[in-house]
Design a protein around this motif. Structure first.
Motif, PDB file in Angstrom:
ATOM      1  N   TYR A  40       0.825  -1.215   0.000  1.00  0.00           N
ATOM      2  CA  TYR A  40       0.000   0.000   0.000  1.00  0.00           C
ATOM      3  C   TYR A  40       0.860   1.266   0.000  1.00  0.00           C
ATOM      4  N   ALA A  41       1.938   1.255   0.796  1.00  0.00           N
ATOM      5  CA  ALA A  41       2.741   2.474   0.922  1.00  0.00           C
ATOM      6  C   ALA A  41       3.385   2.832  -0.409  1.00  0.00           C
ATOM      7  N   GLU A  60       9.045  -4.093  -7.390  1.00  0.00           N
ATOM      8  CA  GLU A  60       8.451  -5.011  -6.411  1.00  0.00           C
ATOM      9  C   GLU A  60       9.074  -6.396  -6.634  1.00  0.00           C
ATOM     10  N   ALA A  61       9.582  -6.970  -5.543  1.00  0.00           N
ATOM     11  CA  ALA A  61      10.299  -8.246  -5.665  1.00  0.00           C
ATOM     12  C   ALA A  61       9.400  -9.361  -6.202  1.00  0.00           C
ATOM     13  N   ALA A  68       2.525  -7.794   3.212  1.00  0.00           N
ATOM     14  CA  ALA A  68       1.410  -7.673   4.162  1.00  0.00           C
ATOM     15  C   ALA A  68       0.154  -7.132   3.488  1.00  0.00           C
ATOM     16  N   SER A  69       0.326  -6.317   2.436  1.00  0.00           N
ATOM     17  CA  SER A  69      -0.837  -5.668   1.822  1.00  0.00           C
ATOM     18  C   SER A  69      -1.782  -6.649   1.143  1.00  0.00           C
ATOM     19  N   ASN A  72      -3.349  -9.195   4.743  1.00  0.00           N
ATOM     20  CA  ASN A  72      -3.864  -8.711   6.038  1.00  0.00           C
ATOM     21  C   ASN A  72      -5.340  -9.037   6.247  1.00  0.00           C
ATOM     22  N   GLY A  73      -5.858  -8.581   7.381  1.00  0.00           N
ATOM     23  CA  GLY A  73      -7.244  -8.882   7.727  1.00  0.00           C
ATOM     24  C   GLY A  73      -8.256  -8.010   6.988  1.00  0.00           C
ATOM     25  N   GLN A  75      -9.106  -5.051   7.654  1.00  0.00           N
ATOM     26  CA  GLN A  75      -9.847  -4.163   8.550  1.00  0.00           C
ATOM     27  C   GLN A  75      -9.294  -2.751   8.349  1.00  0.00           C
ATOM     28  N   ALA A 210      15.045  -5.025  -5.779  1.00  0.00           N
ATOM     29  CA  ALA A 210      16.128  -4.042  -5.710  1.00  0.00           C
ATOM     30  C   ALA A 210      17.217  -4.624  -4.816  1.00  0.00           C
ATOM     31  N   ASN A 240       8.951  -2.389   4.532  1.00  0.00           N
ATOM     32  CA  ASN A 240       8.322  -2.736   5.798  1.00  0.00           C
ATOM     33  C   ASN A 240       8.701  -4.100   6.374  1.00  0.00           C
ATOM     34  N   GLY A 342       1.413 -13.445   7.512  1.00  0.00           N
ATOM     35  CA  GLY A 342       2.210 -12.402   6.875  1.00  0.00           C
ATOM     36  C   GLY A 342       2.952 -11.621   7.935  1.00  0.00           C
ATOM     37  N   CYS A 367       4.891  -0.578  10.186  1.00  0.00           N
ATOM     38  CA  CYS A 367       3.444  -0.352   9.994  1.00  0.00           C
ATOM     39  C   CYS A 367       2.641  -0.712  11.233  1.00  0.00           C
ATOM     40  N   GLY A 371      -1.937  -1.011   9.098  1.00  0.00           N
ATOM     41  CA  GLY A 371      -1.388  -0.231   7.992  1.00  0.00           C
ATOM     42  C   GLY A 371      -2.277  -0.059   6.788  1.00  0.00           C
ATOM     43  N   VAL A 372      -3.494  -0.615   6.793  1.00  0.00           N
ATOM     44  CA  VAL A 372      -4.318  -0.471   5.586  1.00  0.00           C
ATOM     45  C   VAL A 372      -4.548   1.023   5.326  1.00  0.00           C
ATOM     46  N   GLN A 375      -0.720   3.200   5.814  1.00  0.00           N
ATOM     47  CA  GLN A 375       0.269   3.172   4.740  1.00  0.00           C
ATOM     48  C   GLN A 375      -0.278   3.836   3.474  1.00  0.00           C
TER      49      GLN A 375
HETATM   50  C1  LIG Z   1      -1.541 -11.111   8.756  1.00  0.00           C
HETATM   51  C2  LIG Z   1      -1.673  -9.616   8.789  1.00  0.00           C
HETATM   52  C3  LIG Z   1      -2.879  -9.045   9.165  1.00  0.00           C
HETATM   53  C4  LIG Z   1      -3.023  -7.658   9.189  1.00  0.00           C
HETATM   54  N1  LIG Z   1      -4.253  -7.119   9.394  1.00  0.00           N
HETATM   55  C5  LIG Z   1      -4.426  -5.782   9.275  1.00  0.00           C
HETATM   56  C6  LIG Z   1      -5.715  -5.221   9.338  1.00  0.00           C
HETATM   57  O1  LIG Z   1      -6.724  -5.939   9.435  1.00  0.00           O
HETATM   58  N2  LIG Z   1      -5.838  -3.866   9.269  1.00  0.00           N
HETATM   59  C7  LIG Z   1      -4.743  -3.052   9.093  1.00  0.00           C
HETATM   60  O2  LIG Z   1      -4.890  -1.833   9.053  1.00  0.00           O
HETATM   61  N3  LIG Z   1      -3.494  -3.584   8.966  1.00  0.00           N
HETATM   62  C8  LIG Z   1      -3.331  -4.908   9.025  1.00  0.00           C
HETATM   63  N4  LIG Z   1      -2.088  -5.438   8.849  1.00  0.00           N
HETATM   64  C9  LIG Z   1      -0.972  -4.536   8.544  1.00  0.00           C
HETATM   65  C10 LIG Z   1      -0.960  -4.092   7.070  1.00  0.00           C
HETATM   66  O3  LIG Z   1      -1.205  -5.194   6.239  1.00  0.00           O
HETATM   67  C11 LIG Z   1       0.394  -3.492   6.746  1.00  0.00           C
HETATM   68  O4  LIG Z   1       0.643  -2.437   7.652  1.00  0.00           O
HETATM   69  C12 LIG Z   1       0.491  -2.916   5.352  1.00  0.00           C
HETATM   70  O5  LIG Z   1      -0.005  -3.789   4.388  1.00  0.00           O
HETATM   71  C13 LIG Z   1       1.946  -2.576   5.062  1.00  0.00           C
HETATM   72  O6  LIG Z   1       2.025  -2.075   3.766  1.00  0.00           O
HETATM   73  P1  LIG Z   1       3.448  -1.718   3.186  1.00  0.00           P
HETATM   74  O7  LIG Z   1       3.250  -1.243   1.802  1.00  0.00           O
HETATM   75  O8  LIG Z   1       4.133  -0.810   4.105  1.00  0.00           O
HETATM   76  O9  LIG Z   1       4.262  -3.095   3.225  1.00  0.00           O
HETATM   77  P2  LIG Z   1       4.015  -4.488   2.480  1.00  0.00           P
HETATM   78  O10 LIG Z   1       2.629  -4.638   2.004  1.00  0.00           O
HETATM   79  O11 LIG Z   1       4.538  -5.561   3.362  1.00  0.00           O
HETATM   80  O12 LIG Z   1       4.894  -4.361   1.178  1.00  0.00           O
HETATM   81  C14 LIG Z   1       6.300  -4.450   1.174  1.00  0.00           C
HETATM   82  C15 LIG Z   1       6.694  -4.980  -0.209  1.00  0.00           C
HETATM   83  O13 LIG Z   1       8.083  -4.778  -0.386  1.00  0.00           O
HETATM   84  C16 LIG Z   1       8.540  -5.804  -1.242  1.00  0.00           C
HETATM   85  N5  LIG Z   1       9.997  -5.845  -1.125  1.00  0.00           N
HETATM   86  C17 LIG Z   1      10.752  -6.135  -0.033  1.00  0.00           C
HETATM   87  N6  LIG Z   1      12.058  -6.011  -0.329  1.00  0.00           N
HETATM   88  C18 LIG Z   1      12.139  -5.638  -1.628  1.00  0.00           C
HETATM   89  C19 LIG Z   1      13.214  -5.355  -2.510  1.00  0.00           C
HETATM   90  N7  LIG Z   1      14.495  -5.431  -2.094  1.00  0.00           N
HETATM   91  N8  LIG Z   1      12.942  -5.013  -3.788  1.00  0.00           N
HETATM   92  C20 LIG Z   1      11.659  -4.926  -4.223  1.00  0.00           C
HETATM   93  N9  LIG Z   1      10.596  -5.178  -3.417  1.00  0.00           N
HETATM   94  C21 LIG Z   1      10.828  -5.534  -2.146  1.00  0.00           C
HETATM   95  C22 LIG Z   1       7.824  -7.037  -0.726  1.00  0.00           C
HETATM   96  O14 LIG Z   1       7.775  -8.062  -1.709  1.00  0.00           O
HETATM   97  C23 LIG Z   1       6.451  -6.474  -0.374  1.00  0.00           C
HETATM   98  O15 LIG Z   1       5.508  -6.682  -1.404  1.00  0.00           O
HETATM   99  C24 LIG Z   1      -1.913  -6.821   8.865  1.00  0.00           C
HETATM  100  C25 LIG Z   1      -0.695  -7.398   8.501  1.00  0.00           C
HETATM  101  C26 LIG Z   1      -0.569  -8.770   8.454  1.00  0.00           C
HETATM  102  C27 LIG Z   1       0.731  -9.364   8.020  1.00  0.00           C
END
Ligand SMILES: Cc1cc2nc3c(=O)[nH]c(=O)nc-3n(C[C@H](O)[C@H](O)[C@H](O)COP(=O)(O)OP(=O)(O)OC[C@H]3O[C@@H](n4cnc5c(N)ncnc54)[C@H](O)[C@@H]3O)c2cc1C
Length: 430
Positions: A40-41, A60-61, A68-69, A72-73, A75, A210, A240, A342, A367, A371-372, A375
């Motif tokens: 999401y971020a 994106e790898a 996590a995106s 997640n749940g 919510q 990356a 993250n 996740g 996050c 983080g929904v 982020q």
């Molecule tokens: C099981 C679970 C349940 C959750 N439930 C909720 C909920 O109900 N409500 C809520 O608000 N939040 C929830 N969260 C938290 C929320 O999902 C996260 O905060 C949010 O998705 C984080 O987004 P992000 O973009 O920061 O990171 P991510 O979605 O984790 O994305 C990071 C990305 O970086 C990529 N990456 C890593 N290293 C590299 C690299 N070197 N080169 C290229 N790409 C790379 C990865 O492949 C990944 O796709 C939950 C999380 C989990 C794991």
């Protein structure tokens, strides 16, 4: 990167809107901004940059939403882990107020984006409930509801009968309802962000990890595992809980904790009348919190703690299956259709961290499992900061990259903390 539990068996992958094409980056290219991480971020940053006419490339790898995106749940919960009064205490009146406004609006950002870009995302805005599992936590949620209510948010305290009636379980002593919150299909939302970003002019490359970020003159070079390079004026790292060794010591600033979920088969009309009949979503006040909701197909999804290591088999989710039956006795024996997990990045101060360790390099880390909205909103804010160079666009000040001491021992001390929390949280009531 090691393979955590693959995405394919997860519920969200089975019910998501199709992914847009995100071909790997085979040829070197240049852009104004290179975003690393397609959650999401990163996707929200790229979308909001592209909307401002700033050329963004996302690396994106795996595929958008693979982290996590897409796990997640779903919510959508406004706010941070801290209450408004605490935030003012931490940041002072002016900065604190801005942070409260930002945090209070994070759910709006999600629902507005879904609507604006007509995303193919099942969503519901019936509110988020935080259930109080002890008498002390009833007082806590009462105060939380009062603080947000004072600020004009559509929230209310729920006494024991009210929370039982909305949830369909008598396991909570009270709670509060925040009507700003709701539910989405999380992977569809990640893919919706990716589609919107591409439509606005961003380029997204999946299967492109990356591997190195280096300064070359006034610009940055982002090298990839495919041998291609992106040259850009700015870099934004949004990896993250899946952060590797891309930037020195970044991974050590947070603990990547696995959160586990199970989903039942669709419940059917009779059961749906007794389980969360008005469609709210819940997480509770436990330190090792439980969270549950129905999805758009009528499955109950139960989430919570699990082993710190990657899962080995079904038994790693057995405790959650037991919770389903205790929370909703009418669901005892209901077949479990999906199990997945996740990684959540948790920082020591339980706040998201923004770093700018060098000019033109921006990092969003930590996050905290909420983080929904957060982020999505941080991506929007980071794009504004990049476009305007005005640090006031960001809700939080930059902080230095500070590794957690003895980070290499995280498995040991997370295990100890989890055991302690399990003891102090207590079991389910009754
Ligand atoms: C099981 C679970 C349940 C959750 N439930 C909720 C909920 O109900 N409500 C809520 O608000 N939040 C929830 N969260 C938290 C929320 O999902 C996260 O905060 C949010 O998705 C984080 O987004 P992000 O973009 O920061 O990171 P991510 O979605 O984790 O994305 C990071 C990305 O970086 C990529 N990456 C890593 N290293 C590299 C690299 N070197 N080169 C290229 N790409 C790379 C990865 O492949 C990944 O796709 C939950 C999380 C989990 C794991």
């Amino acid at each position: 990167m090691t393979e955590p539990f693959p995405l394919s068996p997860a519920l969200w992958a089975a019910t998501a809107a199709p992914a847009p094409p995100t071909p790997a980056l085979e040829e070197s290219t240049s852009a104004d901004v290179c975003v690393v991480g397609g959650g999401y971020a990163g996707l929200s940053t790229a979308l909001h940059l592209a909307e401002r006419g700033i050329r963004a490339v996302v690396l994106e790898a795996r595929e958008p939403g693979w982290g996590a995106s897409g796990r997640n749940g779903g919510q959508v919960i406004p706010g941070l882990k801290f209450d408004p009064d605490e935030i003012v205490g931490m940041y002072g009146a002016e900065r604190g107020q801005r942070l409260i406004e930002f945090a209070g609006a994070t759910a709006d950002v999600v629902f507005d984006l879904i609507e604006k870009h007509r995303m193919d995302v099942p969503w519901l805005r019936t509110g988020w409930i935080q259930g109080a599992h002890t008498a002390a936590n009833v007082e806590l949620v009462k105060s939380r509801a009062e603080q947000w209510s004072r600020l004009g948010a559509p929230v209310e305290f729920l006494d024991e009968p009210a929370v039982a009636s909305l949830l369909g379980t008598d396991r909570y002593l009270g709670g509060w309802l925040d009507r700003r919150g709701g539910a989405i299909q999380p992977l569809s939302y990640a893919r919706g962000l990716a589609k919107a970003a591409i439509a606005a002019g961003a380029r997204i490359h999946g299967d492109t990890s990356a591997t190195r970020v280096v300064r070359t003159g006034a610009r940055w070079s982002i090298e990839t595992a495919r041998g291609s390079t992106v040259t850009a004026d700015r870099v934004v790292i949004c990896t993250n809980g899946y952060t590797g060794e891309l930037w020195p010591q970044l991974r050590q600033t947070a603990i990547a904790i696995n959160s586990y979920q199970v989903a039942t088969e669709p419940l059917g009309d009779d059961l749906l009348r007794s389980v969360m009949p008005e469609g709210q979503v819940l997480s509770d006040t436990r330190k090792l919190l439980l969270y549950f909701r129905l999805d758009h197909t009528g499955r109950l999804i139960m989430g919570g703690r699990g082993p710190f290591r990657e899962p080995k088999g079904e038994r790693d989710w057995a405790h959650l299956v037991r919770v389903v039956a205790k929370m909703f006795p009418q669901l005892a024996g209901m077949p479990i259709a999906y199990r997945w997990c996740g990684r959540i990045a948790v920082t020591r101060d339980h706040l998201p961290h923004l770093h700018e360790p060098a000019p033109g390099l921006l990092i969003d880390m930590g996050c905290q499992g909420r983080g929904v909205g957060l982020q999505s909103a941080l991506g929007k804010a980071m794009a504004e900061y990049i476009a305007t160079s005005d640090a006031n666009a960001l809700p939080l000040p930059f902080t230095p990259i500070e590794p957690i001491p003895f980070h290499g021992l995280q498995r040991v001390y997370v295990g100890a903390v989890v055991t302690w929390y399990r003891l102090t949280d207590g079991g389910l009531r009754r």
